[in-house]
Design a protein around this motif. Structure first.
Motif, PDB file in Angstrom:
ATOM      1  N   GLY A 208      27.454  35.550 -24.757  1.00 47.03           N
ATOM      2  CA  GLY A 208      27.445  33.994 -24.355  1.00 47.03           C
ATOM      3  C   GLY A 208      26.785  33.665 -23.227  1.00 47.03           C
ATOM      4  N   GLY A 209      27.076  34.361 -22.152  1.00 43.49           N
ATOM      5  CA  GLY A 209      25.914  34.292 -21.171  1.00 43.49           C
ATOM      6  C   GLY A 209      25.895  35.739 -20.634  1.00 43.49           C
ATOM      7  N   GLU A 210      25.445  35.891 -19.477  1.00 37.44           N
ATOM      8  CA  GLU A 210      25.581  37.449 -18.816  1.00 37.44           C
ATOM      9  C   GLU A 210      26.629  37.443 -17.689  1.00 37.44           C
ATOM     10  OE1 GLU A 210      25.399  40.773 -17.116  1.00 37.44           O
ATOM     11  OE2 GLU A 210      23.916  40.408 -18.887  1.00 37.44           O
ATOM     12  N   PRO A 211      27.511  38.026 -18.203  1.00 37.51           N
ATOM     13  CA  PRO A 211      28.646  38.318 -17.262  1.00 37.51           C
ATOM     14  C   PRO A 211      28.317  38.381 -15.851  1.00 37.51           C
ATOM     15  CG  PRO A 211      29.317  39.402 -19.583  1.00 37.51           C
ATOM     16  CD  PRO A 211      27.675  39.080 -19.586  1.00 37.51           C
ATOM     17  N   LEU A 212      27.488  39.338 -15.596  1.00 40.33           N
ATOM     18  CA  LEU A 212      27.213  39.560 -14.107  1.00 40.33           C
ATOM     19  C   LEU A 212      26.275  38.612 -13.573  1.00 40.33           C
ATOM     20  CD1 LEU A 212      26.339  43.347 -14.337  1.00 40.33           C
ATOM     21  CD2 LEU A 212      28.485  42.453 -13.676  1.00 40.33           C
ATOM     22  N   PHE A 213      26.020  37.552 -14.143  1.00 38.40           N
ATOM     23  CA  PHE A 213      25.340  36.180 -13.491  1.00 38.40           C
ATOM     24  C   PHE A 213      26.288  35.809 -12.513  1.00 38.40           C
ATOM     25  CE2 PHE A 213      23.389  32.034 -13.249  1.00 38.40           C
ATOM     26  CZ  PHE A 213      21.979  32.587 -13.120  1.00 38.40           C
ATOM     27  N   ARG A 214      27.612  35.898 -13.022  1.00 38.21           N
ATOM     28  CA  ARG A 214      28.567  35.135 -12.160  1.00 38.21           C
ATOM     29  C   ARG A 214      29.581  36.243 -11.450  1.00 38.21           C
ATOM     30  NH1 ARG A 214      33.220  30.914 -14.310  1.00 38.21           N
ATOM     31  NH2 ARG A 214      34.114  30.345 -12.308  1.00 38.21           N
ATOM     32  N   PRO A 215      29.168  36.099  -9.839  1.00 43.64           N
ATOM     33  CA  PRO A 215      29.833  36.963  -9.070  1.00 43.64           C
ATOM     34  C   PRO A 215      31.266  37.468  -9.181  1.00 43.64           C
ATOM     35  CG  PRO A 215      28.440  35.695  -7.830  1.00 43.64           C
ATOM     36  CD  PRO A 215      28.555  35.150  -9.246  1.00 43.64           C
ATOM     37  N   VAL A 216      31.975  36.642  -9.783  1.00 42.11           N
ATOM     38  CA  VAL A 216      33.477  36.775  -9.571  1.00 42.11           C
ATOM     39  C   VAL A 216      33.787  38.057 -10.597  1.00 42.11           C
ATOM     40  CG1 VAL A 216      34.035  35.102 -11.392  1.00 42.11           C
ATOM     41  CG2 VAL A 216      35.534  36.015  -9.755  1.00 42.11           C
ATOM     42  N   THR A 217      32.829  38.124 -11.453  1.00 37.07           N
ATOM     43  CA  THR A 217      33.156  39.291 -12.555  1.00 37.07           C
ATOM     44  C   THR A 217      33.381  40.596 -11.835  1.00 37.07           C
ATOM     45  OG1 THR A 217      31.584  38.114 -14.063  1.00 37.07           O
ATOM     46  CG2 THR A 217      32.052  40.343 -14.458  1.00 37.07           C
ATOM     47  N   THR A 218      32.884  41.041 -10.762  1.00 39.53           N
ATOM     48  CA  THR A 218      33.199  42.042 -10.140  1.00 39.53           C
ATOM     49  C   THR A 218      34.603  42.200  -9.829  1.00 39.53           C
ATOM     50  OG1 THR A 218      30.866  42.390  -9.475  1.00 39.53           O
ATOM     51  CG2 THR A 218      32.193  43.639  -8.376  1.00 39.53           C
TER      52      THR A 218
ATOM     53  N   LYS B 157      40.415  43.708 -10.628  1.00 42.63           N
ATOM     54  CA  LYS B 157      41.843  43.396 -10.946  1.00 42.63           C
ATOM     55  C   LYS B 157      42.391  44.034 -12.355  1.00 42.63           C
ATOM     56  CE  LYS B 157      43.451  39.487  -9.439  1.00 42.63           C
ATOM     57  NZ  LYS B 157      45.077  39.664  -8.991  1.00 42.63           N
ATOM     58  N   ILE B 158      41.481  44.170 -13.249  1.00 43.81           N
ATOM     59  CA  ILE B 158      41.913  44.692 -14.381  1.00 43.81           C
ATOM     60  C   ILE B 158      42.002  46.204 -14.182  1.00 43.81           C
ATOM     61  CG2 ILE B 158      40.877  45.391 -16.734  1.00 43.81           C
ATOM     62  CD1 ILE B 158      38.940  42.779 -16.546  1.00 43.81           C
ATOM     63  N   LYS B 159      41.272  46.950 -13.563  1.00 44.87           N
ATOM     64  CA  LYS B 159      41.583  48.160 -13.304  1.00 44.87           C
ATOM     65  C   LYS B 159      42.759  48.539 -12.561  1.00 44.87           C
ATOM     66  CE  LYS B 159      39.981  50.933 -15.210  1.00 44.87           C
ATOM     67  NZ  LYS B 159      40.158  51.488 -16.544  1.00 44.87           N
ATOM     68  N   GLY B 160      43.122  47.669 -11.385  1.00 43.62           N
ATOM     69  CA  GLY B 160      44.190  47.664 -10.858  1.00 43.62           C
ATOM     70  C   GLY B 160      45.420  47.520 -11.449  1.00 43.62           C
ATOM     71  N   HIS B 161      45.422  46.736 -12.609  1.00 48.49           N
ATOM     72  CA  HIS B 161      46.641  46.555 -13.564  1.00 48.49           C
ATOM     73  C   HIS B 161      46.572  47.804 -14.514  1.00 48.49           C
ATOM     74  CE1 HIS B 161      48.571  42.744 -12.444  1.00 48.49           C
ATOM     75  NE2 HIS B 161      47.260  42.260 -12.601  1.00 48.49           N
ATOM     76  N   GLY B 162      45.538  48.590 -14.595  1.00 53.68           N
ATOM     77  CA  GLY B 162      45.862  49.730 -15.568  1.00 53.68           C
ATOM     78  C   GLY B 162      45.215  49.357 -16.679  1.00 53.68           C
ATOM     79  N   MET B 163      44.514  48.408 -17.033  1.00 49.20           N
ATOM     80  CA  MET B 163      44.307  48.061 -18.203  1.00 49.20           C
ATOM     81  C   MET B 163      42.522  48.712 -18.743  1.00 49.20           C
ATOM     82  SD  MET B 163      45.272  44.001 -18.806  1.00 49.20           S
ATOM     83  CE  MET B 163      44.935  43.492 -17.205  1.00 49.20           C
ATOM     84  N   GLU B 164      42.317  48.773 -19.678  1.00 48.00           N
ATOM     85  CA  GLU B 164      40.842  49.160 -19.954  1.00 48.00           C
ATOM     86  C   GLU B 164      39.915  47.885 -19.738  1.00 48.00           C
ATOM     87  OE1 GLU B 164      39.951  51.293 -23.575  1.00 48.00           O
ATOM     88  OE2 GLU B 164      42.021  52.282 -23.510  1.00 48.00           O
ATOM     89  N   CYS B 165      38.671  48.252 -19.428  1.00 49.75           N
ATOM     90  CA  CYS B 165      37.600  47.166 -19.117  1.00 49.75           C
ATOM     91  C   CYS B 165      36.287  47.609 -19.924  1.00 49.75           C
ATOM     92  CB  CYS B 165      37.262  47.315 -17.530  1.00 49.75           C
ATOM     93  SG  CYS B 165      36.195  46.027 -17.309  1.00 49.75           S
TER      94      CYS B 165
END
Length: 382
Positions: free
Chosen positions: A83-93, A98-106
């Motif tokens: 849709g866009g490039e996810p890494l264009f937005r710094p908050v993606t990191t 946070k996703i991995k901290g919750h034990g979810m897959e990314c």
């Protein structure tokens, strides 16, 4: 329990009158991009319209809140998609942490050009599960032409090589590295070479995506009837190579050319399958048995959220056109409320409206696999 098994289990619960949380969320953090791909939805949009869309993006704070809300309702995977490039937005990191901290897959889809060595090392350390690199050619000439920016091919290939080296150094299995390849008349003959390239740089798999035309530039990339026939033999050669290299792929699906040819009429393809199923399985008193007749299961297991907060079950005109946003609602109240029930009722009525015409072909295969899983549950009496 894996993602597929979770989808089937949760669908069975819904079918029998219960409720369950979504298994996955498809999150688009931004529509901004560093490339200018010929097959992108943004082709034909003027700068003013795009800037208006960019201005509507959710805040970093709200995006981070959504990850917590996803964990609360039992989401098992969050995938960052195009849709866009996810890494264009710094908050993606930060979202990935946070996703991995919750034990979810990314799962991350990226054009790979904005990665740095530091970010690659961090993603391996965090244990990002899958990274799908958008690669559309076996060389810079083809890939950079289709992606609209010179030098992109060299950057992405070098970054994949560095990923592989860091994984080896840290003895890490993740992330699994894959290609996402959009098939067009510019690259379909190169597929065997793309397989060989992937194997040479440590790739774990290649996933094909037939081109969906959003404007004239997209239409001009569609395969002709003659090219479609030739593509079938190219696929067979590519399948043999991928099997020899032990690379994951979805090539076999596309031996049926309708999945490449009918990317603007996927609703017809999905309803054809439902009608066949209805002939094979008469109406039953078992609600789970009747669930096999539905044209699509996505409103019971998946959420798509785009940068302005719009939410719907899938990446279709529904999510672009809705006035419902996570800016003013929580995931829990939308998932278990009337908004998502509206989509479920459409499917329960065995309908596929206009918005389903440009469904991603992968969803056809996902639905088929879910039906197989439902059948297994019925056979073992669960």
């Amino acid at each position: 329990m894996g993602l597929y098994e979770s989808r089937v289990e949760r669908l069975a619960k819904w079918a029998r009158g219960g409720k369950a949380g979504p298994v996955s969320i498809e999150l688009v953090p931004t529509e901004r991009c560093n490339l200018n791909c010929m097959s992108c939805w943004r082709q034909g949009w003027d700068k003013k319209r795009l800037e208006q869309r960019y201005a509507q993006e959710m805040s970093d704070h709200r995006l981070l809140e959504l990850v917590d809300e996803a964990a609360e309702i039992g989401v098992k995977e969050i995938a960052f998609v195009g849709g866009g490039e996810p890494l264009f937005r710094p908050v993606t990191t930060e979202l990935i942490k946070k996703i991995k901290g919750h034990g979810m897959e990314c799962d991350l889809v990226t054009n790979g050009a904005l990665l740095t060595k530091e970010l690659i090392e961090e993603m391996v350390t965090l244990g990002v599960d899958r990274i799908k690199f958008s690669v559309d050619g076996v060389d810079a000439k083809t890939h950079d032409y289709l992606r609209g920016v010179e030098g992109t091919f060299e950057k992405v290939i070098n970054n994949i090589k560095y990923f592989a080296s860091v994984k080896t150094k840290l003895k890490a299995d993740e992330p699994k590295l894959l290609f996402n390849t959009v098939i067009s008349n510019e690259n379909y003959k190169q597929l065997p070479g793309i397989v060989r390239l992937g194997n040479s740089i440590g790739l774990g798999g290649i996933w094909l995506l037939p081109l969906t035309a959003f404007d004239e530039s997209g239409k001009n990339l569609k395969l002709s009837k003659e090219q479609l026939i030739e593509f079938k033999s190219v696929l067979k050669e590519s399948m043999a190579l991928a099997q020899g290299f032990r690379m994951e792929n979805n090539f076999e699906h596309f031996l049926d050319l309708k999945y490449t040819e009918k990317t603007e009429s996927m609703d017809e393809v999905m309803m054809e399958e439902v009608n066949i199923i209805k002939e094979e399985y008469p109406k039953s008193d078992d609600p789970l048995e009747n669930f096999k007749f539905l044209p699509c299961y996505i409103p019971w297991h998946h959420i798509t959220i785009i940068p302005n907060g719009n939410i719907a079950p899938c990446f279709s005109p529904w999510v672009w056109e809705t006035d419902v946003s996570v800016k003013s609602h929580t995931l829990k109240e939308l998932w278990y409320g009337g908004y998502f029930d509206k989509f479920r009722n459409i499917m329960l009525n065995r309908e596929l409206p206009e918005n389903c015409k440009r469904c991603c072909v992968w969803e056809v295969f996902n639905n088929r696999k879910i039906r197989e899983g439902i059948e297994r549950l019925i056979k073992i009496g669960r």
